[in-house]
Design an enzyme around this catalytic site. Sequence first.
Site, mmCIF file in Angstrom:
data_model
loop_
_atom_site.group_PDB
_atom_site.id
_atom_site.type_symbol
_atom_site.label_atom_id
_atom_site.label_comp_id
_atom_site.label_asym_id
_atom_site.label_seq_id
_atom_site.Cartn_x
_atom_site.Cartn_y
_atom_site.Cartn_z
ATOM 1 N N PHE A 116 -17.016 81.007 38.903
ATOM 2 C CA PHE A 116 -15.831 81.030 39.756
ATOM 3 C C PHE A 116 -16.185 81.673 41.092
ATOM 4 O O PHE A 116 -17.114 82.471 41.169
ATOM 5 C CB PHE A 116 -14.699 81.821 39.081
ATOM 6 N N GLN A 229 -3.016 85.188 49.787
ATOM 7 C CA GLN A 229 -4.164 84.306 49.534
ATOM 8 C C GLN A 229 -3.758 82.834 49.626
ATOM 9 O O GLN A 229 -2.790 82.424 49.002
ATOM 10 C CB GLN A 229 -4.725 84.574 48.141
ATOM 11 N N HIS A 231 -5.046 79.254 48.641
ATOM 12 C CA HIS A 231 -6.032 78.643 47.744
ATOM 13 C C HIS A 231 -6.576 77.386 48.412
ATOM 14 O O HIS A 231 -5.810 76.607 48.974
ATOM 15 C CB HIS A 231 -5.350 78.303 46.413
ATOM 16 N N LEU A 241 -1.655 73.109 42.400
ATOM 17 C CA LEU A 241 -3.033 73.571 42.290
ATOM 18 C C LEU A 241 -3.958 72.580 41.578
ATOM 19 O O LEU A 241 -3.616 72.041 40.538
ATOM 20 C CB LEU A 241 -3.037 74.883 41.506
ATOM 21 N N GLU A 244 -9.671 76.063 40.710
ATOM 22 C CA GLU A 244 -11.021 76.367 41.155
ATOM 23 C C GLU A 244 -12.033 76.086 40.044
ATOM 24 O O GLU A 244 -13.227 75.915 40.293
ATOM 25 C CB GLU A 244 -11.071 77.847 41.549
ATOM 26 N N ARG A 275 -12.136 82.548 48.029
ATOM 27 C CA ARG A 275 -11.107 81.636 48.515
ATOM 28 C C ARG A 275 -10.774 81.786 49.985
ATOM 29 O O ARG A 275 -10.498 80.805 50.666
ATOM 30 C CB ARG A 275 -9.838 81.858 47.701
ATOM 31 N N HIS A 342 -0.953 80.930 47.585
ATOM 32 C CA HIS A 342 -1.258 81.032 46.159
ATOM 33 C C HIS A 342 -0.980 82.396 45.548
ATOM 34 O O HIS A 342 -0.405 82.503 44.481
ATOM 35 C CB HIS A 342 -2.730 80.675 45.972
ATOM 36 N N ARG A 384 -8.179 88.461 46.489
ATOM 37 C CA ARG A 384 -8.448 88.483 45.056
ATOM 38 C C ARG A 384 -9.467 87.411 44.683
ATOM 39 O O ARG A 384 -9.410 86.290 45.187
ATOM 40 C CB ARG A 384 -7.155 88.208 44.295
HETATM 41 C C1 LIG Z 1 -0.780 77.441 39.642
HETATM 42 C C2 LIG Z 1 -1.422 78.792 39.463
HETATM 43 C C3 LIG Z 1 -2.638 78.899 38.809
HETATM 44 C C4 LIG Z 1 -3.227 80.151 38.632
HETATM 45 N N1 LIG Z 1 -4.428 80.227 37.978
HETATM 46 C C5 LIG Z 1 -4.969 81.430 37.727
HETATM 47 C C6 LIG Z 1 -6.157 81.549 36.964
HETATM 48 O O1 LIG Z 1 -6.714 80.573 36.464
HETATM 49 N N2 LIG Z 1 -6.660 82.786 36.762
HETATM 50 C C7 LIG Z 1 -6.073 83.912 37.251
HETATM 51 O O2 LIG Z 1 -6.574 85.006 37.027
HETATM 52 N N3 LIG Z 1 -4.932 83.826 37.976
HETATM 53 C C8 LIG Z 1 -4.365 82.618 38.211
HETATM 54 N N4 LIG Z 1 -3.193 82.544 38.938
HETATM 55 C C9 LIG Z 1 -2.485 83.774 39.298
HETATM 56 C C10 LIG Z 1 -1.792 84.344 38.055
HETATM 57 O O3 LIG Z 1 -1.345 83.292 37.248
HETATM 58 C C11 LIG Z 1 -0.601 85.222 38.402
HETATM 59 O O4 LIG Z 1 -0.942 86.145 39.387
HETATM 60 C C12 LIG Z 1 -0.136 85.984 37.164
HETATM 61 O O5 LIG Z 1 0.050 85.101 36.091
HETATM 62 C C13 LIG Z 1 1.130 86.740 37.456
HETATM 63 O O6 LIG Z 1 1.659 87.242 36.264
HETATM 64 P P1 LIG Z 1 2.903 88.210 36.291
HETATM 65 O O7 LIG Z 1 3.127 88.616 34.873
HETATM 66 O O8 LIG Z 1 2.683 89.262 37.289
HETATM 67 O O9 LIG Z 1 4.125 87.326 36.833
HETATM 68 P P2 LIG Z 1 4.698 85.880 36.468
HETATM 69 O O10 LIG Z 1 3.964 85.212 35.383
HETATM 70 O O11 LIG Z 1 4.861 85.174 37.748
HETATM 71 O O12 LIG Z 1 6.128 86.227 35.874
HETATM 72 C C14 LIG Z 1 7.174 86.742 36.670
HETATM 73 C C15 LIG Z 1 8.356 87.018 35.780
HETATM 74 O O13 LIG Z 1 9.344 87.739 36.500
HETATM 75 C C16 LIG Z 1 10.611 87.206 36.223
HETATM 76 N N5 LIG Z 1 11.502 87.517 37.350
HETATM 77 C C17 LIG Z 1 11.220 87.490 38.678
HETATM 78 N N6 LIG Z 1 12.296 87.860 39.393
HETATM 79 C C18 LIG Z 1 13.274 88.127 38.506
HETATM 80 C C19 LIG Z 1 14.632 88.548 38.621
HETATM 81 N N7 LIG Z 1 15.199 88.764 39.818
HETATM 82 N N8 LIG Z 1 15.349 88.722 37.493
HETATM 83 C C20 LIG Z 1 14.800 88.486 36.273
HETATM 84 N N9 LIG Z 1 13.527 88.088 36.103
HETATM 85 C C21 LIG Z 1 12.775 87.923 37.202
HETATM 86 C C22 LIG Z 1 10.361 85.729 36.007
HETATM 87 O O14 LIG Z 1 11.399 85.141 35.280
HETATM 88 C C23 LIG Z 1 9.034 85.777 35.243
HETATM 89 O O15 LIG Z 1 9.292 85.961 33.859
HETATM 90 C C24 LIG Z 1 -2.594 81.304 39.125
HETATM 91 C C25 LIG Z 1 -1.382 81.198 39.780
HETATM 92 C C26 LIG Z 1 -0.811 79.955 39.965
HETATM 93 C C27 LIG Z 1 0.481 79.890 40.723
#
Ligand SMILES: Cc1cc2nc3c(=O)[nH]c(=O)nc-3n(C[C@H](O)[C@H](O)[C@H](O)COP(=O)(O)OP(=O)(O)OC[C@H]3O[C@@H](n4cnc5c(N)ncnc54)[C@H](O)[C@@H]3O)c2cc1C
Length: 575
Positions: A116, A229, A231, A241, A244, A275, A342, A384
């Site tokens: 990666f 960031q 992507h 997406l 990568e 990235r 991203h 990142r």
């Molecule tokens: C398409 C894509 C592919 C990715 N691929 C990778 C990868 O391969 N490897 C990697 O390391 N990272 C990757 N990333 C980044 C990574 O997925 C995220 O940074 C990470 O999953 C974030 O997790 P989180 O638990 O912080 O938030 P999230 O999974 O975004 O969850 C946020 C939560 O907050 C809740 N929420 C938000 N606001 C409110 C509110 N006002 N009231 C109630 N609930 C709320 C939502 O409902 C949700 O449950 C990717 C990101 C994307 C977008």
Amino acid sequence: MIEHDVVIVGAGLAGQSAALAAIAGGAKDVAILSKVHPVRSHSGAAQGGIAASLGNEAEDSVEMHDYDTVKGGDFLSDQDASLILTESAPEMIYALEHMGVVFSRTEDGKIAQRPFGGHSSPRACFAADRTGHAILHGLFEQVVKHDVKIYSEWYMLSIIVHDHGCHGIVVMNIDSGEIEVIKTKAVMFGTGGYGRIFQTTTNAFASTGDGAIISYRAGVPLEDTEFMQFHPTGLYRHGILASEGARGEGAYLINGEGERFMERYAAGMMELAPRDIVSRAEQTEIDEGRGGEEDGDAVYLDLRHLGRERIMERLPQIWQLSRDFQGIDMIEEPIPIQPTAHYSMGGIPTNVDGEVVYDEENTVLAGYYSAGECACVSTHGANRLGTNSLLEACVYGDRAGRSIAKYLSGGYEERPATPQVFSDAVAQATERADRVRAMDGPERLGDIRNDLKVAMTNKCGVYRDEGPLTELTDELREFRGRYARAHISDRTRRFNTEFLEAVELDHMIELAEVMVAGALARKESRGGHSRRDFPTRDDENFLKHTLANRAEDGTPDLTYKPVKIIRHEPVERTY
Ligand SMILES: Cc1cc2nc3c(=O)[nH]c(=O)nc-3n(C[C@H](O)[C@H](O)[C@H](O)COP(=O)(O)OP(=O)(O)OC[C@H]3O[C@@H](n4cnc5c(N)ncnc54)[C@H](O)[C@@H]3O)c2cc1C
């Protein structure tokens, strides 16, 4: 009033990891609240992988992973945080595996690892190109098994902070539209990123930065939000997406003239440079007229030489996405792509135990925790590395959960919050909700949102410059004015999605203001923040974290705090 010992807002990897760790540490009454069904959290969309120096495919070590992370972050990472992240990684992968997460395998049955960007060894553990999905579902099974109370499709409107402590949150049951308080001993935010403030983004519709702004409005600063960031491989015009992982498997980037242009920008790592560097290279190719498609705004991801078998085994999802959204079979043709918003490196400042800190001295706000993309413990610094974010959400979610358990079993003291504190919080949220539901001006919310995204992409995107950023600052003030004159057509209470979009737009405008203020003040180029007028990194003046506080008049007021440099002195970042 609802009561729980712990409420976790967000059901992504950070929130669910925290819930499980809090329970493992002895917490009894833990609830998760999410505005979407838990397994629809954006974590489930992660494709490419999760990093750990297992060394299954080549030599690797924690030290190498740590250095790659700090260098990838352009030396803005807090090095205590990056070391904890990388040291904890192998154990975290095995814990996930024991939970039942199915990782792809090598021929001899070990967990497979792919290269990666910016990682000096193949270190991304993956489940084909559906890694986030596999982990999110694995965690959710455990959350259900441990009887965590789940508020699915409930929306947090505000957090109750009083007398330097956190006492709960104000929420809306989306189904009924009713507003209530959840009173708690500890609150944890795992509310995800805010890519939705840009025109093209990989992020889910829910990634609107609610948690970051709710926290900011409650008096906690936001850290380093100027570092966004982009992507390099978003499907052209859709932003969706193409992992990568594709380049990890060996895909090329070519410009409109069919040339592998990364040769000019990062001859050592080519397509697998970090990235920020690859996105800038693409944008430069496009700006200098070597792009493709009708408007010249695309470059191409070429997977043809990988062959059908490898593509269908390792990258089935992106094959499907490009076929469905672009009508292209990537086995036969290169796919048009462009940089797409991203990941948010900045966010709610925390220490390495997931406790939210609110000033330059890192003073802890009692009972308030955060982890994952909404937080900024600053492992990622200014940029990142791919696969470090799923890892961060799990590792720091877990640490936040453990801290909560410890706090409840030892450090927790009943802090005085009179009934008035709670009734005031509800009254304020209700007054705001009524105001939004009564909006009756000439402006359409959808128009404001689209204009905001276009403005942010054009003036605070891959490249930035003083002139456009200054214009944008004024425009954002106008957006606020337009928002005040907006119209809402659905005035009902039950499942009113237009209402929620209006609230989210309010958050997005303010977040944009904070980001632009940080970007304007940071007169250097570092990681994801690239100024045309200040093209080099300036350690003398800007090797520091931005902290934006909300001033009395609602505008961001910037201060800074030092970066924790422990093992790796900043050097020039070349690949
Ligand atoms: C398409 C894509 C592919 C990715 N691929 C990778 C990868 O391969 N490897 C990697 O390391 N990272 C990757 N990333 C980044 C990574 O997925 C995220 O940074 C990470 O999953 C974030 O997790 P989180 O638990 O912080 O938030 P999230 O999974 O975004 O969850 C946020 C939560 O907050 C809740 N929420 C938000 N606001 C409110 C509110 N006002 N009231 C109630 N609930 C709320 C939502 O409902 C949700 O449950 C990717 C990101 C994307 C977008």
